[in-house]
Design a protein around this motif. Structure first.
Motif: not given
Ligand code: ADP
Length: 330
Positions: A134-146
């Protein structure tokens, strides 16, 4: 177009038709955030493999969930809506993040402990690594808000720590720490009146259910347990039907139900009937849009395949930076 404030990422396992918990806990934010952010929304089919016993329903469940998202107001011209396994870069980032993750941190997570309680015979390696993926998902797209339901908050906190550990280990700032975003109703209780609404407990109401199915589920809702007879006064403060009235009924109707319940002026059956009627009216436009979208059976898949390409372009860029930061040979 106005400058966007940053990027949003969220994903959900392909669980098929979405329920009120998914809708008010997450989907409402997915939709609203599109106005101000670049949004990336993902059907996390690889995550689903950590718990599913069979992949028989994976494809229809992907379709039904994406259809609910689109009917709810996701705008595929702006937002990237895609399938996790179609952008395998996430698996690579997952592996690199796993090297900076202490095992104890994963086994201490309340979500992991809960999964072990639910299925003690299926504690696989992938399940322990669920938050890393899940962290890889979020960090891959450089998201600031989840945007997520409150149950997912520990995973977003873990993502922040993983980003910090990676950046520290490799002396880089390539990974961006995200923040959670909750909706107004971060936890929807199921029709049993006790646990979080969810499919596994069969205490859910699907947003795309027919009015008849919806009413049937509403009529089976658990109310104030102290109110045994129609003539007993009820306590709306402990009644989940009343919580739903607060979502679906007008402020005037909520106020009158509140008073009438306490004085036994209205019985639970009538109270539920009114709530079901308002719930059905609330979702009628969404259900109509949903049925229109099914007229072209390829539409949902076309949206997802277009999203795959757009997601992959972002992922490839981040992975180049990640590999370089680690110092892997070119
Ligand atoms: P996943 O576990 O892959 O996130 P779920 O279907 O459990 O898939 O949840 C999808 C989203 O809906 C998540 O953001 C979750 O927090 C939210 N959600 C699920 N059930 C509820 C609920 N009862 N109340 C509030 N939010 C919920």
């Amino acid at each position: 177009m106005a400058q966007k404030k940053g990027r949003v990422f969220s994903g959900a396992r392909p669980t098929g038709r979405q329920h009120l918990g998914n809708y008010f806990g997450a989907i409402q934010n997915y939709i609203g955030l599109q106005d101000d952010y670049d949004c990336v929304y993902c059907v996390v089919d690889v995550h689903a493999l950590t718990t599913v016993e069979t992949t028989r329903d994976l494809i229809p469940n992907t379709y039904e969930m994406a259809l609910d998202w689109l009917a709810s107001g996701m705008r595929p011209e702006e937002s990237v809506i895609f399938i996790q396994s179609h952008v395998p870069e996430v698996m690579e980032l997952h592996t690199y993040l796993s090297m900076v993750t202490p095992l104890g941190k994963l086994t201490d997570l309340p979500t992991f402990k809960e999964k072990v309680r639910q299925a003690p015979n299926n504690v696989n390696y992938g399940l322990v690594g669920y938050p890393v993926l899940m962290a890889a998902d979020i960090l891959l797209y450089k998201a600031t808000v989840v945007p997520v339901g409150v149950d997912q908050a520990p995973h977003v906190e873990f993502t922040r720590e993983a980003a910090r550990s990676f950046n520290y280990r490799y002396g880089t700032s390539v990974l961006v720490e995200p923040d959670c975003k909750f909706t107004q109703i971060p936890k929807v209780i199921g029709i049993d009146g006790q646990a979080k609404m969810g499919k596994s407990l069969d205490n859910h109401i699907e947003i795309a259910a027919t009015p008849e199915e919806t009413s049937k589920r509403v009529m089976s809702m658990v109310t104030d347990p102290q109110r045994q007879r129609r003539s007993d006064p009820g306590n709306p403060d402990v009644c989940n039907v009343f919580s739903f009235h607060k979502i679906f009924s007008s402020p005037e109707e909520v106020a009158s139900i509140n008073t009438e319940c306490r004085s036994a002026g209205i019985g639970c059956v009538d109270c539920k009937k009114r709530m079901a009627q308002n719930l059905n009216a609330y979702f009628a436009p969404l259900r109509e849009r949903r049925s229109k979208l099914t007229e072209n059976p390829n539409y949902v898949w076309d949206v997802l395949h277009d999203g795959d390409k757009r997601a992959k372009a972002i992922a490839e860029q981040t992975m180049q930076e990640v590999r370089e930061a680690i110092g892997l040979p070119k």
